[in-house]
Write a protein that holds these residues in place. Structure first.
Motif, short mmCIF file in Angstrom:
data_model
loop_
_atom_site.label_atom_id
_atom_site.label_comp_id
_atom_site.label_asym_id
_atom_site.label_seq_id
_atom_site.Cartn_x
_atom_site.Cartn_y
_atom_site.Cartn_z
N ARG A 259 -0.37 -0.17 -51.10
CA ARG A 259 -1.53 0.66 -50.78
C ARG A 259 -1.83 0.54 -49.30
N TYR A 260 -2.08 1.68 -48.67
CA TYR A 260 -2.35 1.73 -47.23
C TYR A 260 -3.47 2.74 -47.04
N ARG A 261 -4.64 2.26 -46.63
CA ARG A 261 -5.75 3.15 -46.32
C ARG A 261 -5.88 3.21 -44.81
N ASP A 262 -5.64 4.38 -44.25
CA ASP A 262 -5.59 4.61 -42.81
C ASP A 262 -6.88 5.31 -42.37
N TYR A 263 -7.74 4.54 -41.70
CA TYR A 263 -9.03 5.07 -41.23
C TYR A 263 -8.88 5.51 -39.77
N TRP A 264 -8.10 6.57 -39.54
CA TRP A 264 -7.94 7.11 -38.18
C TRP A 264 -9.09 8.05 -37.89
N ASN A 265 -9.30 8.31 -36.61
CA ASN A 265 -10.42 9.13 -36.18
C ASN A 265 -9.97 10.57 -35.96
N PRO A 266 -10.32 11.49 -36.86
CA PRO A 266 -9.88 12.88 -36.70
C PRO A 266 -10.52 13.56 -35.49
N VAL B 31 9.75 3.78 -44.04
CA VAL B 31 9.48 4.22 -45.41
C VAL B 31 10.07 3.23 -46.41
N ASP B 32 11.17 2.59 -46.06
CA ASP B 32 11.78 1.60 -46.95
C ASP B 32 10.89 0.38 -47.17
N LEU B 33 9.85 0.23 -46.37
CA LEU B 33 8.90 -0.87 -46.55
C LEU B 33 7.91 -0.59 -47.68
N TRP B 34 8.00 0.60 -48.26
CA TRP B 34 7.06 1.04 -49.28
C TRP B 34 7.57 0.82 -50.69
N ASP B 35 6.66 0.48 -51.58
CA ASP B 35 6.92 0.44 -53.01
C ASP B 35 7.09 1.87 -53.52
N GLU B 36 7.90 2.08 -54.54
CA GLU B 36 8.13 3.42 -55.09
C GLU B 36 6.83 4.12 -55.48
N ASN B 37 5.83 3.35 -55.90
CA ASN B 37 4.56 3.91 -56.34
C ASN B 37 3.43 3.67 -55.33
N GLY B 38 3.79 3.37 -54.08
CA GLY B 38 2.79 3.11 -53.05
C GLY B 38 1.87 4.30 -52.82
N ILE B 39 0.65 4.00 -52.41
CA ILE B 39 -0.35 5.03 -52.17
C ILE B 39 -0.79 4.94 -50.71
N LEU B 40 -0.75 6.09 -50.02
CA LEU B 40 -1.22 6.19 -48.65
C LEU B 40 -2.45 7.10 -48.66
N GLU B 41 -3.58 6.56 -48.18
CA GLU B 41 -4.83 7.31 -48.20
C GLU B 41 -5.38 7.48 -46.78
N PHE B 42 -6.04 8.62 -46.57
CA PHE B 42 -6.70 8.94 -45.31
C PHE B 42 -8.15 9.30 -45.61
N PRO C 36 -1.39 13.29 -23.54
CA PRO C 36 -1.46 11.90 -23.98
C PRO C 36 -1.89 11.78 -25.44
N PHE C 37 -1.37 10.78 -26.10
CA PHE C 37 -1.78 10.41 -27.45
C PHE C 37 -2.38 9.02 -27.35
N ASP C 38 -3.61 8.87 -27.79
CA ASP C 38 -4.30 7.59 -27.74
C ASP C 38 -5.22 7.53 -28.95
N MET C 39 -4.84 6.76 -29.95
CA MET C 39 -5.57 6.75 -31.22
C MET C 39 -5.89 5.32 -31.63
N SER C 40 -7.13 5.11 -32.03
CA SER C 40 -7.53 3.83 -32.61
C SER C 40 -7.56 3.98 -34.12
N TYR C 41 -7.17 2.93 -34.79
CA TYR C 41 -7.07 2.93 -36.24
C TYR C 41 -7.68 1.66 -36.82
N ILE C 42 -8.14 1.77 -38.02
CA ILE C 42 -8.38 0.61 -38.87
C ILE C 42 -7.60 0.91 -40.14
N ALA C 43 -6.82 -0.05 -40.57
CA ALA C 43 -6.02 0.12 -41.79
C ALA C 43 -6.29 -1.05 -42.72
N VAL C 44 -6.35 -0.74 -43.99
CA VAL C 44 -6.44 -1.76 -45.04
C VAL C 44 -5.15 -1.64 -45.83
#
Length: 141
Positions: A119-126, A27-38, A101-109
């Motif tokens: 800004r982190y856009r997490d395109y995980w597969n629900p 979390v310390d890698l984040w800017d105070e105003n960072g945005i995480l999107e799903f 098991p946990f096995d998840m593929s992601y694309i992140a921008v």
């Protein structure tokens, strides 16, 4: 990390922190105003988190839900905007509640400015998570 840390280096460092279950350092890698999107979040799950505090709250219980073991595949692509990378990756481990098991593929921008994630856009597969309660991000526990 310094303010001139390249997005690729910052992201790889963040993956190591997640494997070490050091959520506060991640979390310390984040800017105070960072945005995480799903963008693909199913109904009832967060679609957007505004600010470092919201990201911290969201990630607080991560190790209690997912025991992450490895990222066996990580491909990072530089974009024409130096601050932004596109990441294709796979995370594997186990679901703590079910021991399944946990096995998840992601694309992140991911965009990094001044050495922090803005800004982190997490395109995980629900669809990969059959029971929403087992996914740390959407659980209401």
């Amino acid at each position: 990390m310094s303010t001139n840390t390249a997005p690729v280096d910052l992201y790889r460092h963040g993956l190591r922190l997640l494997l070490n279950k050091d959520i506060s350092a991640w979390v310390d890698l984040w800017d105070e105003n960072g945005i995480l999107e799903f963008p693909f979040a199913p109904e009832g799950w967060p679609k957007r988190l505004d600010g470092k505090a919201a990201v911290a709250e969201y990630m607080r219980g991560y190790p209690d839900h997912i025991d992450l073991h490895d990222f066996p595949s990580v491909e990072i692509h530089q974009t024409v905007t130096p601050e932004t990378i596109v990441v294709e990756m796979r995370g594997v481990g186990r679901l703590v509640d079910t021991d399944g098991p946990f096995d998840m593929s992601y694309i992140a921008v991911v965009t990094v400015e001044n050495g922090l994630i803005t800004r982190y856009r997490d395109y995980w597969n629900p669809l990969a998570v059959q029971d929403p309660a087992t996914h740390f991000a959407g659980s209401n526990s």
